[in-house]
Design a protein around this motif. Structure first.
Motif, PDB file in Angstrom:
ATOM      1  N   ASP A  55       0.697  -1.208  -0.062  1.00 42.79           N
ATOM      2  CA  ASP A  55      -0.055   0.091  -0.271  1.00 42.79           C
ATOM      3  C   ASP A  55       0.998   1.223  -0.005  1.00 42.79           C
ATOM      4  O   ASP A  55       1.847   1.297   0.304  1.00 42.79           O
ATOM      5  CB  ASP A  55      -0.831  -0.070   1.155  1.00 42.79           C
ATOM      6  CG  ASP A  55      -2.050   1.077   1.248  1.00 42.79           C
ATOM      7  OD1 ASP A  55      -2.350   1.383   0.081  1.00 42.79           O
ATOM      8  OD2 ASP A  55      -2.192   1.534   2.284  1.00 42.79           O
ATOM      9  N   GLN A  56       0.400   2.456  -0.455  1.00 45.14           N
ATOM     10  CA  GLN A  56       1.115   3.820  -0.463  1.00 45.14           C
ATOM     11  C   GLN A  56       1.096   4.452   0.776  1.00 45.14           C
ATOM     12  O   GLN A  56       2.157   4.553   1.058  1.00 45.14           O
ATOM     13  CB  GLN A  56       0.752   4.446  -1.838  1.00 45.14           C
ATOM     14  CG  GLN A  56       1.175   5.780  -1.619  1.00 45.14           C
ATOM     15  CD  GLN A  56       2.743   6.239  -1.887  1.00 45.14           C
ATOM     16  OE1 GLN A  56       3.513   5.080  -1.786  1.00 45.14           O
ATOM     17  NE2 GLN A  56       3.096   7.258  -1.502  1.00 45.14           N
ATOM     18  N   ARG A  57       0.029   4.640   1.245  1.00 49.84           N
ATOM     19  CA  ARG A  57      -0.356   5.486   2.603  1.00 49.84           C
ATOM     20  C   ARG A  57       0.003   4.319   3.807  1.00 49.84           C
ATOM     21  O   ARG A  57      -0.920   3.649   3.901  1.00 49.84           O
ATOM     22  CB  ARG A  57      -1.498   5.966   2.525  1.00 49.84           C
ATOM     23  CG  ARG A  57      -1.598   7.058   1.361  1.00 49.84           C
ATOM     24  CD  ARG A  57      -0.720   8.284   1.616  1.00 49.84           C
ATOM     25  NE  ARG A  57      -0.669   9.289   0.528  1.00 49.84           N
ATOM     26  CZ  ARG A  57      -1.599  10.381   0.634  1.00 49.84           C
ATOM     27  NH1 ARG A  57      -2.243  10.746   1.779  1.00 49.84           N
ATOM     28  NH2 ARG A  57      -1.634  11.118  -0.194  1.00 49.84           N
ATOM     29  N   MET A  58       1.075   4.503   4.502  1.00 53.00           N
ATOM     30  CA  MET A  58       1.356   3.792   5.793  1.00 53.00           C
ATOM     31  C   MET A  58       2.203   4.708   6.779  1.00 53.00           C
ATOM     32  O   MET A  58       2.902   5.609   6.272  1.00 53.00           O
ATOM     33  CB  MET A  58       2.213   2.570   5.566  1.00 53.00           C
ATOM     34  CG  MET A  58       1.314   1.451   4.398  1.00 53.00           C
ATOM     35  SD  MET A  58       2.641  -0.017   4.205  1.00 53.00           S
ATOM     36  CE  MET A  58       4.184   0.637   3.573  1.00 53.00           C
ATOM     37  N   PRO A  59       2.091   4.201   7.846  1.00 53.67           N
ATOM     38  CA  PRO A  59       2.777   5.004   8.822  1.00 53.67           C
ATOM     39  C   PRO A  59       4.134   4.945   8.629  1.00 53.67           C
ATOM     40  O   PRO A  59       4.697   3.616   8.314  1.00 53.67           O
ATOM     41  CB  PRO A  59       2.396   4.374  10.282  1.00 53.67           C
ATOM     42  CG  PRO A  59       1.029   3.939   9.955  1.00 53.67           C
ATOM     43  CD  PRO A  59       0.877   3.119   8.408  1.00 53.67           C
ATOM     44  N   GLY A  60       5.115   5.968   9.141  1.00 56.24           N
ATOM     45  CA  GLY A  60       6.483   5.789   8.604  1.00 56.24           C
ATOM     46  C   GLY A  60       6.654   5.973   7.374  1.00 56.24           C
ATOM     47  O   GLY A  60       6.267   6.761   6.477  1.00 56.24           O
ATOM     48  N   ARG A  61       7.526   4.968   6.710  1.00 52.25           N
ATOM     49  CA  ARG A  61       7.818   5.117   5.469  1.00 52.25           C
ATOM     50  C   ARG A  61       6.595   4.519   4.567  1.00 52.25           C
ATOM     51  O   ARG A  61       5.941   3.662   4.832  1.00 52.25           O
ATOM     52  CB  ARG A  61       8.955   4.125   5.259  1.00 52.25           C
ATOM     53  CG  ARG A  61      10.370   4.544   5.554  1.00 52.25           C
ATOM     54  CD  ARG A  61      11.415   3.602   4.945  1.00 52.25           C
ATOM     55  NE  ARG A  61      11.684   2.412   5.706  1.00 52.25           N
ATOM     56  CZ  ARG A  61      12.092   1.372   5.196  1.00 52.25           C
ATOM     57  NH1 ARG A  61      13.238   1.512   4.313  1.00 52.25           N
ATOM     58  NH2 ARG A  61      12.302   0.167   5.841  1.00 52.25           N
ATOM     59  N   THR A  62       6.461   5.428   3.336  1.00 60.45           N
ATOM     60  CA  THR A  62       5.383   4.991   2.378  1.00 60.45           C
ATOM     61  C   THR A  62       5.722   3.865   1.646  1.00 60.45           C
ATOM     62  O   THR A  62       6.877   3.293   1.473  1.00 60.45           O
ATOM     63  CB  THR A  62       5.294   6.220   1.692  1.00 60.45           C
ATOM     64  OG1 THR A  62       6.423   6.484   0.620  1.00 60.45           O
ATOM     65  CG2 THR A  62       5.037   7.410   2.163  1.00 60.45           C
ATOM     66  N   GLY A  63       4.886   3.349   0.824  1.00 60.45           N
ATOM     67  CA  GLY A  63       4.893   2.208   0.157  1.00 60.45           C
ATOM     68  C   GLY A  63       6.228   2.484  -1.091  1.00 60.45           C
ATOM     69  O   GLY A  63       6.908   1.755  -1.340  1.00 60.45           O
ATOM     70  N   ILE A  64       6.045   3.778  -1.578  1.00 62.53           N
ATOM     71  CA  ILE A  64       7.226   4.095  -2.517  1.00 62.53           C
ATOM     72  C   ILE A  64       8.527   3.974  -2.085  1.00 62.53           C
ATOM     73  O   ILE A  64       9.559   3.622  -2.724  1.00 62.53           O
ATOM     74  CB  ILE A  64       6.875   5.624  -3.436  1.00 62.53           C
ATOM     75  CG1 ILE A  64       5.742   5.394  -4.156  1.00 62.53           C
ATOM     76  CG2 ILE A  64       8.158   5.964  -4.060  1.00 62.53           C
ATOM     77  CD1 ILE A  64       5.721   4.740  -5.462  1.00 62.53           C
ATOM     78  N   GLU A  65       8.924   4.587  -0.863  1.00 56.40           N
ATOM     79  CA  GLU A  65       9.796   4.642  -0.327  1.00 56.40           C
ATOM     80  C   GLU A  65      10.411   3.052   0.392  1.00 56.40           C
ATOM     81  O   GLU A  65      11.736   2.800  -0.080  1.00 56.40           O
ATOM     82  CB  GLU A  65      10.064   5.384   1.198  1.00 56.40           C
ATOM     83  CG  GLU A  65       9.807   6.721   0.878  1.00 56.40           C
ATOM     84  CD  GLU A  65       9.537   7.724   2.069  1.00 56.40           C
ATOM     85  OE1 GLU A  65       9.924   8.818   2.302  1.00 56.40           O
ATOM     86  OE2 GLU A  65       8.970   7.076   3.246  1.00 56.40           O
ATOM     87  N   LEU A  66       9.653   2.219   0.494  1.00 51.15           N
ATOM     88  CA  LEU A  66       9.742   0.941   0.672  1.00 51.15           C
ATOM     89  C   LEU A  66       9.912   0.012  -0.316  1.00 51.15           C
ATOM     90  O   LEU A  66      11.345  -0.576  -0.473  1.00 51.15           O
ATOM     91  CB  LEU A  66       8.561   0.144   1.366  1.00 51.15           C
ATOM     92  CG  LEU A  66       8.656  -1.562   1.504  1.00 51.15           C
ATOM     93  CD1 LEU A  66       9.908  -1.880   2.486  1.00 51.15           C
ATOM     94  CD2 LEU A  66       7.400  -1.859   1.984  1.00 51.15           C
TER      95      LEU A  66
END
Length: 489
Positions: A55-66
Motif C-alpha cells: 500500500d502507498q499510504r502507511m505510517p512511517g515509510r511510504t510504499g514508494i520509499e519501501l
C-alpha cells in the motif's frame, strides 16, 4: 515432490486489507504479511520473495520509499503498489524511481489483484531464466561454440531428407538412398517423374544434405513460361534493356551463387533456352538480358523433368549434349500409385497440417477411409491427395474422418482383388463384353452409394430404386461387404 509456490509479500497497515489480499492470493502463492515497512524489510531479509504488493499510504515509510529500498537491495523482486489516490506527476515520477511493475487502484477486485500478481511472478521467472542463459552464453568458449555450429550444420544437412515422409517399404526409398549419396558431390543431377510427385522436395533435401546447405536454395518451374519470362528470371535484366525498364533485375543464377538452383520442367525448354542453359551448366557463364558483359555463377544446377528426356532426345526435341551435361546421375521419383504404402502416411500428415492451418480439430482417418485412399490411383499425385484431404477436413462432422465424405469418383474407382479396375473411372475405359462392363459399373455404384450413406441399406435401396432383398442379392453376388469401421455408423 510438489513444486513450491511462489512467495508474495503483502504490506498494508489495515488488517482487513491484508486479510483480503491473502484470501485472493493464497491458493496460488505463499503469502507473507506485514503492516508497515519495517516488518516488510525484516521478512525480506529472511525469505526469498518473488513479488511485493505494498500500500502507498502507511505510517512511517511510504510504499514508494519501501519499494525503492527493496529495488536497491533485491532488484530481482517484482514490485507492485496499491493506491486509492489519483496519481499526480510527482507520484508517477516516484513510481518510476522505484521501478514499479504495476500500480493497482482502490477499490481493487480479487481477480484483478490475482492476475496482476500472477503476471508479476511470471516476470520474475522469466528474468531469472534470462540471467541463467546470459551466464551460460558468457562462459561458452570458442570450442563449445564451434561444436554447437557443427551440430547445427549436421542437423541441417539431414533435415531435408527427414522431411520426405515414406513407409519402410516405399518405392521411394531406393531413390532417396541414391540422392543421399550424390547430395555431397557438387555435380548436376536430373530428377525425373510425373508432375506432383515431389521432385522439388527431393531437390531441396539434396541441397541441405550438401556442403552448400548453409547457402540459398531457389527453384523455378519452367513449364508453361514463355522464353522472355524465363530469360529474365534466370539471367536477370539490365536497366534500359527494354522500354519502361528503369532498374536492373537480378536473376536466379546470381541469387543462387554458391547455392543450389532447381530448374523443374526442363523438358519444356525451347531450343534457344536449351543452348543458353548448356552454357551455364558446362561453363557457369551467362549474359543478363540487355547486357553485353558475361557473368559467372557458381550455382549448382539440379534439373527436373516430367517426361523421359532420352525419348525427347531420340525424337530430336531435346539436345543430347544438354541431357548428358545435366544427367551425371538420374533420380526417378515414382508416382503415388506406385507408393501405396506412403498414401496413408501422407494423408495423415496433410490432415494434421491442414487442421492446424484452418483451426479445425481432426484426430485422423478411419481404417475404412484409408483403405479407399490407398486403393485409388491419384493421377494428380501429391497435390490431388492434399486437395482431397482438404475437402474431407472441411466436410467432416467428426474428429475421426470416415469414408462417407470421400469424393464419389474415388469411391467408385476402388479396385477389386485383382486391381483390374484401378484406373478405370469411366465406362469408356472399361474392357470386356457389354455384360461385363455393366457389372463392373454396377458393382462400383453399389460400393460408392453404400459407403457414402454409411451402409444404411434402406436409404441405399431407396436411392437406387431397389428393394432391400434385391440390394442384398446384388451385394452377395458381387461379394461387397462393409468395412468394420463403417458398420459402426
Amino acid at each position: 515432490m510438489a513444486k513450491s509456490l511462489p512467495t508474495v509479500l503483502v504490506v498494508d497497515d489495515e488488517p482487513h486489507s491484508v486479510a483480503a489480499m491473502r484470501m485472493a492470493l493464497e491458493d496460488d502463492f505463499t503469502v507473507l504479511e506485514a503492516q508497515d515497512a519495517d516488518q516488510a524489510w525484516a521478512l525480506m531479509e529472511d525469505n526469498w520473495v518473488h513479488v511485493v504488493v505494498s500500500d502507498q499510504r502507511m505510517p512511517g515509510r511510504t510504499g514508494i520509499e519501501l519499494l525503492t529500498a527493496i529495488r536497491d537491495r533485491w532488484p530481482e523482486t517484482v514490485r507492485l503498489i496499491v493506491t486509492g489516490y489519483t496519481e499526480t506527476n510527482d507520484m508517477i515520477e516516484a513510481i518510476n524511481k522505484a521501478g514499479i511493475y504495476q500500480f493497482i487502484t482502490k477499490p481493487w477486485h480479487p481477480d484483478q489483484l490475482l492476475m496482476a500478481v500472477r503476471n508479476a511472478a511470471r516476470l520474475f521467472e522469466l528474468n531469472r531464466e534470462h540471467e541463467r542463459m546470459t551466464l551460460e552464453m558468457r562462459y561458452l568458449g570458442s570450442t563449445a561454440s564451434a561444436r554447437l555450429e557443427e551440430r547445427r550444420r549436421v542437423l541441417q544437412a539431414g533435415l531435408g531428407f527427414d522431411k520426405l515422409l515414406r513407409s519402410p517399404s516405399s518405392g521411394l526409398n531406393a531413390t532417396i538412398a541414391l540422392a543421399r549419396h550424390f547430395a555431397a558431390f557438387d555435380v548436376p543431377v536430373l530428377i525425373t517423374g510425373e508432375a506432383g510427385t515431389g521432385k522439388t522436395d527431393l531437390a531441396r533435401a539434396m541441397h541441405y544434405g550438401s556442403l552448400r546447405g548453409d547457402r540459398p536454395f531457389f527453384e523455378l518451374n519452367c513449364t508453361g513460361l514463355p522464353d522472355e519470362v524465363l530469360l529474365t528470371e534466370l539471367f536477370g535484366l539490365k536497366r534500359g534493356a527494354a522500354q519502361g525498364v528503369t532498374q536492373t533485375k537480378i536473376g536466379l543464377l546470381q541469387k543462387a551463387d554458391r547455392g543450389t538452383l532447381f530448374l523443374n520442367g526442363v523438358d519444356s525448354l525451347s531450343p534457344a533456352l536449351q543452348i543458353a542453359l548448356l552454357r551455364v551448366v558446362t561453363e557457369g557463364a551467362f549474359q543478363p538480358v540487355g547486357a553485353r558483359e558475361t557473368l559467372s555463377s557458381g550455382a549448382r544446377i539440379i534439373a527436373g523433368a516430367h517426361r523421359d528426356l532420352m525419348d525427347l532426345v531420340a525424337d530430336g526435341l531435346f539436345r543430347a549434349d544438354l541431357y548428358y551435361a545435366l544427367a551425371v546421375t538420374t533420380l526417378q521419383v515414382p508416382p503415388l500409385r506406385a507408393r501405396q504404402g506412403d498414401i496413408a502416411l501422407m494423408a495423415e500428415r496433410y490432415l494434421h497440417d491442414l487442421a492446424a492451418e484452418h483451426g479445425k480439430a481432426a484426430r485422423g482417418f478411419t481404417q475404412a477411409a484409408l483403405d479407399f485412399l490407398e486403393n485409388y490411383d491419384w493421377p494428380g499425385n501429391l497435390p490431388e491427395l492434399r486437395n482431397e484431404v482438404t475437402r474431407m477436413l472441411i466436410l467432416a462432422q467428426n474428429v475421426t474422418i470416415g469414408p462417407e465424405i470421400i469424393s464419389r469418383h474415388i469411391l467408385m474407382s476402388a479396385p477389386g482383388e485383382d486391381s483390374a479396375d484401378r484406373t478405370a473411372t469411366l465406362v469408356g475405359n472399361l474392357e470386356g463384353t457389354l455384360k461385363e462392363r455393366v457389372e463392373v459399373m454396377e458393382m462400383r455404384i453399389l460400393r460408392e452409394t453404400l459407403t457414402r450413406l454409411k451402409w444404411n441399406k434402406s436409404r441405399a435401396a431407396a436411392e437406387l430404386g431397389l428393394s432391400r432383398v434385391g440390394l442384398r442379392s446384388k451385394l452377395d453376388r458381387y461379394g461387397i461387404e462393409p468395412h468394420a469401421m463403417s458398420e459402426e455408423d
